[in-house]
Write a protein that holds these residues in place. Structure first.
Motif, PDB file in Angstrom:
ATOM      1  N   ASP A  62       0.817  -1.212   0.000  1.00 36.34           N
ATOM      2  CA  ASP A  62       0.000   0.000   0.000  1.00 36.34           C
ATOM      3  C   ASP A  62       0.854   1.268   0.000  1.00 36.34           C
ATOM      4  O   ASP A  62       0.356   2.356  -0.321  1.00 36.34           O
ATOM      5  CB  ASP A  62      -0.966   0.001   1.186  1.00 36.34           C
ATOM      6  CG  ASP A  62      -0.283  -0.118   2.549  1.00 36.34           C
ATOM      7  OD1 ASP A  62       0.957  -0.259   2.605  1.00 36.34           O
ATOM      8  OD2 ASP A  62      -0.997  -0.078   3.580  1.00 36.34           O
ATOM      9  N   GLU A  67      -0.513  -0.747  -6.317  1.00 39.02           N
ATOM     10  CA  GLU A  67      -1.800  -1.441  -6.261  1.00 39.02           C
ATOM     11  C   GLU A  67      -2.721  -0.979  -7.394  1.00 39.02           C
ATOM     12  O   GLU A  67      -3.473  -1.785  -7.961  1.00 39.02           O
ATOM     13  CB  GLU A  67      -2.478  -1.214  -4.908  1.00 39.02           C
ATOM     14  CG  GLU A  67      -1.772  -1.911  -3.756  1.00 39.02           C
ATOM     15  CD  GLU A  67      -2.464  -1.710  -2.421  1.00 39.02           C
ATOM     16  OE1 GLU A  67      -2.282  -2.557  -1.529  1.00 39.02           O
ATOM     17  OE2 GLU A  67      -3.190  -0.700  -2.254  1.00 39.02           O
ATOM     18  N   THR A  92       0.004  -8.147  -1.453  1.00 43.17           N
ATOM     19  CA  THR A  92       0.252  -6.768  -1.068  1.00 43.17           C
ATOM     20  C   THR A  92       0.686  -6.701   0.398  1.00 43.17           C
ATOM     21  O   THR A  92       0.808  -7.733   1.070  1.00 43.17           O
ATOM     22  CB  THR A  92      -0.985  -5.879  -1.332  1.00 43.17           C
ATOM     23  OG1 THR A  92      -0.590  -4.496  -1.243  1.00 43.17           O
ATOM     24  CG2 THR A  92      -2.119  -6.167  -0.368  1.00 43.17           C
ATOM     25  N   TYR A 134       0.325  -4.377   4.173  1.00 46.86           N
ATOM     26  CA  TYR A 134      -0.328  -3.347   4.984  1.00 46.86           C
ATOM     27  C   TYR A 134       0.749  -2.788   5.904  1.00 46.86           C
ATOM     28  O   TYR A 134       1.288  -3.498   6.749  1.00 46.86           O
ATOM     29  CB  TYR A 134      -1.480  -3.961   5.774  1.00 46.86           C
ATOM     30  CG  TYR A 134      -2.158  -3.026   6.750  1.00 46.86           C
ATOM     31  CD1 TYR A 134      -2.302  -1.653   6.487  1.00 46.86           C
ATOM     32  CD2 TYR A 134      -2.685  -3.517   7.947  1.00 46.86           C
ATOM     33  CE1 TYR A 134      -2.927  -0.820   7.394  1.00 46.86           C
ATOM     34  CE2 TYR A 134      -3.325  -2.686   8.855  1.00 46.86           C
ATOM     35  CZ  TYR A 134      -3.442  -1.341   8.577  1.00 46.86           C
ATOM     36  OH  TYR A 134      -4.070  -0.503   9.464  1.00 46.86           O
ATOM     37  N   SER A 189      -9.337  -0.354   1.210  1.00 48.62           N
ATOM     38  CA  SER A 189      -8.641   0.533   0.272  1.00 48.62           C
ATOM     39  C   SER A 189      -7.804  -0.281  -0.712  1.00 48.62           C
ATOM     40  O   SER A 189      -7.820  -0.021  -1.919  1.00 48.62           O
ATOM     41  CB  SER A 189      -7.745   1.516   1.032  1.00 48.62           C
ATOM     42  OG  SER A 189      -7.008   2.319   0.137  1.00 48.62           O
ATOM     43  N   SER A 190      -7.077  -1.274  -0.198  1.00 49.70           N
ATOM     44  CA  SER A 190      -6.288  -2.134  -1.090  1.00 49.70           C
ATOM     45  C   SER A 190      -7.189  -2.920  -2.034  1.00 49.70           C
ATOM     46  O   SER A 190      -6.888  -3.061  -3.226  1.00 49.70           O
ATOM     47  CB  SER A 190      -5.421  -3.099  -0.268  1.00 49.70           C
ATOM     48  OG  SER A 190      -4.368  -2.408   0.381  1.00 49.70           O
ATOM     49  N   ARG A 242      -8.327  -0.498  -4.753  1.00 48.21           N
ATOM     50  CA  ARG A 242      -7.250  -0.133  -5.666  1.00 48.21           C
ATOM     51  C   ARG A 242      -6.879  -1.289  -6.588  1.00 48.21           C
ATOM     52  O   ARG A 242      -6.533  -1.085  -7.751  1.00 48.21           O
ATOM     53  CB  ARG A 242      -6.019   0.322  -4.867  1.00 48.21           C
ATOM     54  CG  ARG A 242      -6.167   1.725  -4.285  1.00 48.21           C
ATOM     55  CD  ARG A 242      -5.216   1.953  -3.109  1.00 48.21           C
ATOM     56  NE  ARG A 242      -3.828   1.876  -3.469  1.00 48.21           N
ATOM     57  CZ  ARG A 242      -3.054   2.919  -3.799  1.00 48.21           C
ATOM     58  NH1 ARG A 242      -3.584   4.135  -3.862  1.00 48.21           N
ATOM     59  NH2 ARG A 242      -1.787   2.764  -4.070  1.00 48.21           N
ATOM     60  N   MET A 243      -6.956  -2.492  -6.085  1.00 51.32           N
ATOM     61  CA  MET A 243      -6.572  -3.666  -6.874  1.00 51.32           C
ATOM     62  C   MET A 243      -7.751  -4.274  -7.637  1.00 51.32           C
ATOM     63  O   MET A 243      -7.567  -5.189  -8.441  1.00 51.32           O
ATOM     64  CB  MET A 243      -5.938  -4.714  -5.953  1.00 51.32           C
ATOM     65  CG  MET A 243      -4.623  -4.245  -5.329  1.00 51.32           C
ATOM     66  SD  MET A 243      -3.993  -5.335  -4.023  1.00 51.32           S
ATOM     67  CE  MET A 243      -3.504  -6.769  -4.979  1.00 51.32           C
ATOM     68  N   LEU A 303      -8.286 -10.339  -0.964  1.00 51.17           N
ATOM     69  CA  LEU A 303      -6.846 -10.207  -1.188  1.00 51.17           C
ATOM     70  C   LEU A 303      -6.173 -11.568  -1.060  1.00 51.17           C
ATOM     71  O   LEU A 303      -6.396 -12.297  -0.087  1.00 51.17           O
ATOM     72  CB  LEU A 303      -6.239  -9.233  -0.180  1.00 51.17           C
ATOM     73  CG  LEU A 303      -6.732  -7.785  -0.270  1.00 51.17           C
ATOM     74  CD1 LEU A 303      -6.151  -6.953   0.872  1.00 51.17           C
ATOM     75  CD2 LEU A 303      -6.359  -7.154  -1.610  1.00 51.17           C
ATOM     76  N   VAL A 345      -1.998 -10.659   2.487  1.00 54.99           N
ATOM     77  CA  VAL A 345      -1.637  -9.390   3.128  1.00 54.99           C
ATOM     78  C   VAL A 345      -0.426  -9.645   4.006  1.00 54.99           C
ATOM     79  O   VAL A 345      -0.466 -10.472   4.928  1.00 54.99           O
ATOM     80  CB  VAL A 345      -2.794  -8.822   3.970  1.00 54.99           C
ATOM     81  CG1 VAL A 345      -2.324  -7.600   4.756  1.00 54.99           C
ATOM     82  CG2 VAL A 345      -3.967  -8.448   3.078  1.00 54.99           C
TER      83      VAL A 345
END
Length: 341
Positions: free
Chosen positions: A56, A62, A88, A90, A108-109, A112-113, A118, A121
């Motif tokens: 991030d 991302e 990703t 954090y 948010s991730s 964005r992705m 996910l 992380v």
């Protein structure tokens, strides 16, 4: 698509043993054209390198991944969509770690992705004296149970704190650490513990930001911001200085080069395979200079999988390494260089 060796993490995610690192999108490696970066990503998939590592805090990394993923969806390339992995990180500043704060960061991730869940992380925390990293990991574990995260992992945690987290009952899939022929700190304590717990090591700095290559064999020592003009070069040159200095590093490059010639490969291939063969290592992260013509060495990197280092090769490498400084004593355990002592 080439068949690339893979490894399975704790919850079943299969990742390539060479990961495409996107730290270079962070802004500390020169200007990156985001559109060109997206356009250059299919070349990695075509060679079977389907695993991308980002964070991030890596600038638009991302977003670039998300734009690439969206293009795959639009083209209905379902096989590639299913087979791509996006890991990703954090990386919050220390402070209150409420459920709301942690979930908003994960959301948010996700946004964005362009994902609903996910793949992985990898949590990093800057200050061990602030114990709220345990709060953050507890919330991340809850989000994992709810399906927002598949694999819960760490970045740059030392052995003592990985043990603490595991003893709290939090199931960790991997720990991302610096590991190379220069920096072998993970083999001191980290690898043994992680192997006993089924935790994979994902390694970075394995080719020293490009310093562990033919380009620097026989080269004069680079100094100053003009010669060390990326965050990677500056960072890993400092590691070489702490390890033993430029003259000993040249001996190491000469040794790696002699081995590379026998195996018809590059110095970077030998350095990468040396780490891939280490206990607990799941994969090696190699940085991508997305969108920069001539800066990508995809097919060259794949040659690392074809090498079989012999006991004699290992002995030659370690005959140089045994004359280096003890980085555990000089710096501390994995990740200690990012924290105040």
């Amino acid at each position: 698509m080439a068949t690339i060796p893979k490894v399975q993490l704790r919850e079943g995610l299969e990742i390539c043993r060479i990961l495409n690192g996107l730290w270079q999108l962070s802004g500390n490696h020169g200007h990156i054209d985001q559109e060109k970066a997206v356009q250059s990503m299919p070349a990695y998939l075509e060679c079977g390198l389907t695993t991308f590592d980002m964070a991030d805090i890596y600038g638009p990394a991302e977003l670039v991944y998300g734009a690439f993923y969206k293009k795959l969806l639009a083209k209905k390339r379902q096989e590639e969509v299913i087979n791509i992995q996006g890991l990703t990180k954090y990386v919050p500043r220390p402070g209150p770690m409420t459920r709301k704060i942690v979930e908003e960061a994960i959301d948010s991730s996700l946004n964005r992705m362009g994902l609903n869940s996910l793949d992985c992380v990898q949590f990093h925390w800057w200050d061990y004296s602030d114990k709220r990293y345990l709060d953050a990991l507890s919330h991340l574990s809850d989000l994992q149970a709810e399906g927002k995260i598949l694999e819960l992992s760490l970045t740059n945690f030392d052995t003592e704190h990985v043990k603490e987290i595991v003893n709290k009952g939090i199931k960790i899939s991997s720990n991302q650490v610096q590991y190379s022929v220069v920096d072998r700190r993970p083999m001191m304590k980290m690898a043994e513990f992680c192997e006993s717990q089924g935790i994979k090591l994902l390694t970075y700095g394995t080719i020293g930001g490009g310093l562990i290559s033919e380009k620097y064999l026989g080269a004069k020592e680079p100094r100053g911001s003009e010669e060390l003009n990326t965050a990677s070069l500056d960072k890993y040159k400092k590691m070489i200085d702490a390890w033993g200095g430029w003259n000993l590093f040249q001996e190491l490059l000469q040794t790696l080069n002699s081995i590379a010639k026998v195996h018809t490969c590059t110095i970077a291939n030998v350095a990468t395979k040396y780490i891939l063969d280490m206990p607990a290592v799941g994969g090696v992260i190699i940085g991508c200079r997305l969108g920069i013509p001539g800066a990508e060495h995809i097919k060259e990197n794949l040659k690392s999988f074809d090498i079989r280092l012999t006991p004699d090769d290992i002995n030659k490498i370690e005959s140089v390494l045994k004359r280096s400084s003890d980085l555990m004593q000089a710096i501390g355990d994995c990740g200690d260089e990012y924290r105040e002592k």
